[in-house]
Design a protein around this motif. Structure first.
Motif, PDB file in Angstrom:
ATOM      1  N   VAL A   1       0.928  -1.544  -0.381  1.00 24.77           N
ATOM      2  CA  VAL A   1      -0.227   0.042  -0.098  1.00 24.77           C
ATOM      3  C   VAL A   1       0.862   1.549  -0.187  1.00 24.77           C
ATOM      4  CG1 VAL A   1      -1.707   0.569   1.540  1.00 24.77           C
ATOM      5  CG2 VAL A   1      -1.706  -1.747   0.859  1.00 24.77           C
ATOM      6  N   LEU A   2       1.994   1.030   1.113  1.00 21.39           N
ATOM      7  CA  LEU A   2       2.431   2.621   1.347  1.00 21.39           C
ATOM      8  C   LEU A   2       3.598   2.615  -0.194  1.00 21.39           C
ATOM      9  CD1 LEU A   2       3.663   2.265   4.869  1.00 21.39           C
ATOM     10  CD2 LEU A   2       1.726   3.518   3.610  1.00 21.39           C
ATOM     11  N   LYS A   3       4.055   1.386  -0.644  1.00 26.75           N
ATOM     12  CA  LYS A   3       4.490   1.829  -2.269  1.00 26.75           C
ATOM     13  C   LYS A   3       3.747   2.433  -3.386  1.00 26.75           C
ATOM     14  CE  LYS A   3       6.354  -1.433  -6.104  1.00 26.75           C
ATOM     15  NZ  LYS A   3       4.628  -1.322  -7.142  1.00 26.75           N
ATOM     16  N   TYR A   4       2.611   2.098  -3.112  1.00 26.85           N
ATOM     17  CA  TYR A   4       1.521   2.536  -4.522  1.00 26.85           C
ATOM     18  C   TYR A   4       1.660   3.874  -4.137  1.00 26.85           C
ATOM     19  CZ  TYR A   4       1.226  -1.422  -6.648  1.00 26.85           C
ATOM     20  OH  TYR A   4       1.570  -3.668  -7.305  1.00 26.85           O
ATOM     21  N   LEU A   5       1.478   4.593  -2.636  1.00 26.57           N
ATOM     22  CA  LEU A   5       1.098   5.736  -2.038  1.00 26.57           C
ATOM     23  C   LEU A   5       2.237   6.342  -2.766  1.00 26.57           C
ATOM     24  CD1 LEU A   5      -0.716   5.786   0.648  1.00 26.57           C
ATOM     25  CD2 LEU A   5      -1.687   5.684  -0.974  1.00 26.57           C
ATOM     26  N   ALA A   6       3.310   5.957  -2.633  1.00 19.21           N
ATOM     27  CA  ALA A   6       4.615   6.475  -2.654  1.00 19.21           C
ATOM     28  C   ALA A   6       4.911   6.955  -4.267  1.00 19.21           C
ATOM     29  CB  ALA A   6       6.042   6.003  -2.261  1.00 19.21           C
ATOM     30  N   GLU A   7       4.571   6.030  -5.496  1.00 17.62           N
ATOM     31  CA  GLU A   7       5.345   5.817  -6.711  1.00 17.62           C
ATOM     32  C   GLU A   7       3.690   6.892  -7.640  1.00 17.62           C
ATOM     33  OE1 GLU A   7       6.286   1.958  -7.538  1.00 17.62           O
ATOM     34  OE2 GLU A   7       4.504   2.006  -7.492  1.00 17.62           O
ATOM     35  N   LEU A   8       2.401   7.039  -6.814  1.00 17.00           N
ATOM     36  CA  LEU A   8       0.654   8.013  -7.619  1.00 17.00           C
ATOM     37  C   LEU A   8       0.775   8.990  -6.459  1.00 17.00           C
ATOM     38  CD1 LEU A   8      -0.746   3.778  -7.930  1.00 17.00           C
ATOM     39  CD2 LEU A   8       0.845   5.187  -9.351  1.00 17.00           C
ATOM     40  N   PRO A   9       1.571   9.966  -7.036  1.00 16.10           N
ATOM     41  CA  PRO A   9       0.414  10.860  -5.838  1.00 16.10           C
ATOM     42  C   PRO A   9      -0.563  11.539  -6.114  1.00 16.10           C
ATOM     43  CG  PRO A   9       2.453  11.411  -8.002  1.00 16.10           C
ATOM     44  CD  PRO A   9       2.293  10.326  -8.075  1.00 16.10           C
ATOM     45  N   HIS A  10      -1.744  10.909  -7.511  1.00 14.80           N
ATOM     46  CA  HIS A  10      -2.415  11.623  -7.517  1.00 14.80           C
ATOM     47  C   HIS A  10      -3.677  10.339  -6.656  1.00 14.80           C
ATOM     48  CE1 HIS A  10      -1.623   8.372 -10.129  1.00 14.80           C
ATOM     49  NE2 HIS A  10      -3.578   7.495 -10.261  1.00 14.80           N
ATOM     50  N   VAL A  11      -3.028   8.807  -6.592  1.00 14.75           N
ATOM     51  CA  VAL A  11      -3.950   8.042  -5.342  1.00 14.75           C
ATOM     52  C   VAL A  11      -3.469   8.541  -3.777  1.00 14.75           C
ATOM     53  CG1 VAL A  11      -3.759   6.151  -4.308  1.00 14.75           C
ATOM     54  CG2 VAL A  11      -3.957   6.563  -6.910  1.00 14.75           C
TER      55      VAL A  11
ATOM     56  N   GLU B   1      -5.955  11.603  -3.173  1.00 16.19           N
ATOM     57  CA  GLU B   1      -6.985  11.485  -2.682  1.00 16.19           C
ATOM     58  C   GLU B   1      -7.480  10.835  -1.118  1.00 16.19           C
ATOM     59  OE1 GLU B   1      -9.934  11.955  -4.317  1.00 16.19           O
ATOM     60  OE2 GLU B   1      -8.113  13.263  -5.198  1.00 16.19           O
ATOM     61  N   VAL B   2      -5.734   9.714  -1.588  1.00 20.53           N
ATOM     62  CA  VAL B   2      -5.960   9.067   0.258  1.00 20.53           C
ATOM     63  C   VAL B   2      -5.465  10.515   1.760  1.00 20.53           C
ATOM     64  CG1 VAL B   2      -5.015   7.658   1.503  1.00 20.53           C
ATOM     65  CG2 VAL B   2      -5.490   6.949  -0.383  1.00 20.53           C
ATOM     66  N   TYR B   3      -4.691  11.193   1.613  1.00 19.99           N
ATOM     67  CA  TYR B   3      -4.370  12.134   2.405  1.00 19.99           C
ATOM     68  C   TYR B   3      -5.843  12.867   2.651  1.00 19.99           C
ATOM     69  CZ  TYR B   3      -2.150  16.696   4.371  1.00 19.99           C
ATOM     70  OH  TYR B   3      -2.449  17.384   4.891  1.00 19.99           O
TER      71      TYR B   3
ATOM     72  N   MET C   1     -13.291   5.537   5.489  1.00 14.03           N
ATOM     73  CA  MET C   1     -12.147   5.332   4.756  1.00 14.03           C
ATOM     74  C   MET C   1     -12.653   4.769   3.046  1.00 14.03           C
ATOM     75  SD  MET C   1      -9.413   4.670   7.874  1.00 14.03           S
ATOM     76  CE  MET C   1      -9.199   5.688   9.274  1.00 14.03           C
ATOM     77  N   LYS C   2     -13.715   5.269   2.833  1.00 15.75           N
ATOM     78  CA  LYS C   2     -13.808   4.504   1.197  1.00 15.75           C
ATOM     79  C   LYS C   2     -12.872   4.446  -0.019  1.00 15.75           C
ATOM     80  CE  LYS C   2     -18.018   4.004   2.776  1.00 15.75           C
ATOM     81  NZ  LYS C   2     -18.640   2.772   3.615  1.00 15.75           N
ATOM     82  N   TYR C   3     -12.257   5.732   0.078  1.00 19.20           N
ATOM     83  CA  TYR C   3     -11.211   5.334  -0.928  1.00 19.20           C
ATOM     84  C   TYR C   3     -10.310   4.698   0.328  1.00 19.20           C
ATOM     85  CZ  TYR C   3      -8.021   7.077  -5.009  1.00 19.20           C
ATOM     86  OH  TYR C   3      -7.258   6.352  -5.493  1.00 19.20           O
ATOM     87  N   SER C   4      -9.615   5.213   0.885  1.00 14.49           N
ATOM     88  CA  SER C   4      -8.366   4.665   1.449  1.00 14.49           C
ATOM     89  C   SER C   4      -8.053   2.754   1.099  1.00 14.49           C
ATOM     90  CB  SER C   4      -8.186   4.894   2.729  1.00 14.49           C
ATOM     91  OG  SER C   4      -8.206   6.618   2.674  1.00 14.49           O
ATOM     92  N   TRP C   5      -9.422   2.405   1.461  1.00 19.73           N
ATOM     93  CA  TRP C   5     -10.008   0.880   1.543  1.00 19.73           C
ATOM     94  C   TRP C   5     -10.180   0.095  -0.367  1.00 19.73           C
ATOM     95  CZ3 TRP C   5      -8.337  -3.080   3.084  1.00 19.73           C
ATOM     96  CH2 TRP C   5      -8.426  -4.610   2.624  1.00 19.73           C
ATOM     97  N   ASN C   6     -10.359   0.804  -0.934  1.00 16.27           N
ATOM     98  CA  ASN C   6     -10.435   1.094  -2.210  1.00 16.27           C
ATOM     99  C   ASN C   6      -8.500   0.641  -2.533  1.00 16.27           C
ATOM    100  OD1 ASN C   6     -13.372   0.371  -2.323  1.00 16.27           O
ATOM    101  ND2 ASN C   6     -14.131   2.211  -3.626  1.00 16.27           N
TER     102      ASN C   6
ATOM    103  N   VAL D   1      -0.025   8.898   6.168  1.00 17.62           N
ATOM    104  CA  VAL D   1      -0.438   9.944   5.149  1.00 17.62           C
ATOM    105  C   VAL D   1      -0.294  10.977   5.850  1.00 17.62           C
ATOM    106  CG1 VAL D   1      -1.127   8.976   3.741  1.00 17.62           C
ATOM    107  CG2 VAL D   1      -2.713   9.564   4.853  1.00 17.62           C
ATOM    108  N   LYS D   2      -0.869  10.625   7.458  1.00 19.46           N
ATOM    109  CA  LYS D   2      -1.699  12.245   8.279  1.00 19.46           C
ATOM    110  C   LYS D   2      -0.215  13.106   8.296  1.00 19.46           C
ATOM    111  CE  LYS D   2      -2.661  12.266  12.587  1.00 19.46           C
ATOM    112  NZ  LYS D   2      -2.868  11.414  13.780  1.00 19.46           N
ATOM    113  N   ARG D   3       1.281  12.389   8.332  1.00 21.88           N
ATOM    114  CA  ARG D   3       2.578  12.822   8.886  1.00 21.88           C
ATOM    115  C   ARG D   3       3.375  13.681   8.070  1.00 21.88           C
ATOM    116  NH1 ARG D   3       4.940  10.709  14.572  1.00 21.88           N
ATOM    117  NH2 ARG D   3       2.609  10.199  15.571  1.00 21.88           N
ATOM    118  N   PHE D   4       2.833  12.033   6.634  1.00 21.55           N
ATOM    119  CA  PHE D   4       4.290  12.180   5.458  1.00 21.55           C
ATOM    120  C   PHE D   4       4.196  12.527   4.348  1.00 21.55           C
ATOM    121  CE2 PHE D   4       5.930   9.618   9.044  1.00 21.55           C
ATOM    122  CZ  PHE D   4       7.034  11.027   9.528  1.00 21.55           C
TER     123      PHE D   4
END
Length: 476
Positions: free
Chosen positions: A298-308, A311-313, A337-342, A441-444
């Motif tokens: 999950v964190l790998k994709y959040l680091a790779e995909l700013p647009h995702v 939305e999570v942030y 946390m609907k989008y985050s879980w998707n 994501v709340k912190r970084f």
């Protein structure tokens, strides 16, 4: 030259003889038609091909070459049928306890469980134990875990992430998930006590899917040694807890371990120490390996995909701003946390932490026109559907919207399995992943330190360098 003739004949005869053996094998079991495929090399089977290609390519290649429904192979010394596609998943999930029974590779059984207890514990799981584990892992029971998960996530980030500019996500995720499991399941908080379980557990998980060759220096040998240390430590903890419960005359368990010690069946019989130990080991394996792999992906994709990430942030900050600074997360927050879980589910589709599951046939049966003989092992895998364009359009694309509405078709998205043996920890994993996402994501903001880092497959997908990410505090 004449002296070379016997060797040349031997070289010619050897592959021909292997072909003849393979032909006979294709029509064994009294001439019944077996699934297409190959048993591979004598003794070795297709272990090397599976290891070198990785499970995804191994399965994809054989689905294309032999059959998109079911093919045969030999893995870990066993004749095995790989069931493929949504129909294959559905068939295996619905055949539990009728045509199939649970089966674990020898490397897992010997490393993880009490050897003298293996067969009875795996072949005959009592209704008491099964219903009990499902009851304590239902959403209603898990609600009380959320504030503890949140508090521990905050503490973990303060101690292990905040002081560093760059962190390795995978080893830290393993530390967090294992520490949390020890706290929730057994109320262990002493770092040294947890370390006595965590260090040998690493040996076990590194070797539990290896070739069962018990020689010094092999991963299997190290896994066996690690398993003994884990079992010894757990038996010490269980014995001590049983003594405490009896002395204090407790009737309500404060954690999973106490509940297991107190539960009884209709005849008043309790679980044995070995049964409890084996069940806790199963829970710890999931927490140590698959859940930490899920968090890492999950964190790998959040680091790779700013647009995702954005939305999570946005979603997580809306939740954070609705609460006080010290107020901990609740079930109601998780449900928002609907989008985050998707996004998390899409990462589980693309990089599933568990590869599938084994079963053993208890009788001959026919599937897709082929006979699967009694005693064969079967395997269903996430890799026959998760990236299959038949079920997911543009399958390599990260698209959380796939899970909106009714979501994917039944039996196509199976990171937690299905049927009677669907992973009972599914909801626990969901809570753990979402709570950790919230706090990170709340912190970084996250930035991969090695953009092209490769993923290799052990028991779960593992980033070769541990996924180092650069932490960018908000506002920078």
């Amino acid at each position: 030259m004449e002296a070379m003739v016997p060797y040349l004949l031997a070289l010619l005869f050897f592959p021909l003889s292997l072909s003849f053996i393979f032909f006979l094998r294709k029509r064994d079991s009294n001439g019944k038609k077996l699934p297409p495929g190959t048993p591979g090399w004598p003794l070795l089977g297709e272990n090397m091909e599976f290891a070198f290609l990785g499970p995804q390519k191994f399965i994809k290649d054989r689905m294309e070459k032999y059959s998109p429904e079911v093919f045969r192979t030999s893995i870990m010394g066993e004749k095995m049928a790989f069931f493929c596609g949504a129909q294959g998943n559905k068939f295996l999930f619905s055949s539990e306890n009728k045509l199939l029974t649970s089966w674990w590779p020898q490397s897992m059984k010997k490393a993880l469980l009490f050897p003298e207890f293996v067969e009875s514990s795996l072949k005959e799981v009592s209704a008491l134990k099964r219903s009990f584990l499902h009851d304590i892992l239902k959403p209603e029971a898990l609600k009380q875990y959320i504030p503890v998960m949140d508090a521990m996530a905050r503490e973990h980030l303060d101690e292990n992430w905040v002081p560093s500019g760059v962190v390795k996500v995978f080893p830290l995720s393993k530390k967090y998930t294992f520490d949390l499991a020890c706290r929730l399941f057994m109320s262990l908080v002493d770092p040294e006590e947890i370390k006595r379980l965590a260090d040998p557990f690493t040996l076990v998980t590194n070797g539990m899917f290896s070739m069962p060759i018990d020689l010094p220096g092999t991963a299997y040998n190290r896994a066996i040694k690690g398993g003994k240390l884990v079992r010894d430590e757990l038996m010490r903890i269980i014995t001590q807890r049983r003594k405490e419960l009896m002395e204090n005359q407790e009737t309500e368990g404060r954690d999973l371990l106490s509940k297991m010690l107190l539960v009884t069946d209709e005849a008043g019989k309790s679980m044995s120490e070995m049964e409890i130990s084996n069940n806790i080991i199963g829970m710890l394996v999931a927490s140590f390996e698959t859940t930490s792999s899920a968090v890492t992906s999950v964190l790998k994709y959040l680091a790779e995909l700013p647009h995702v990430y954005d939305e999570v942030y946005k979603e997580q900050m809306a939740i954070a701003k609705s609460k006080g600074a010290e107020e901990l997360l609740t079930w109601e927050d998780i449900e928002k946390m609907k989008y985050s879980w998707n996004a998390a589910r899409e990462s589980l589709r693309l990089t599933p932490p568990a590869q599938g599951s084994f079963r053993e046939t208890v009788t001959d049966f026919t599937y897709a026109g082929f006979t699967i003989p009694k005693g064969w092992k079967t395997f269903w895998s996430v890799h026959s559907t998760h990236k299959n364009p038949k079920y997911f359009s543009d399958p390599e694309k990260f698209d959380p919207s796939r899970f909106e509405g009714s979501g994917p078709a039944p039996f196509t998205f199976v990171p937690f399995g299905g049927g009677p043996r669907m992973c009972p920890g599914k909801e626990y994993a969901r809570l753990e992943v979402l709570v950790f996402m919230h706090n990170v994501v709340k912190r970084f903001k996250l930035e991969k330190d090695i953009p092209d880092e490769k993923i290799v497959f052990h028991a779960s997908p593992v980033p070769t360098h541990g996924l180092p990410v650069r932490l960018l505090p908000h506002g920078n």
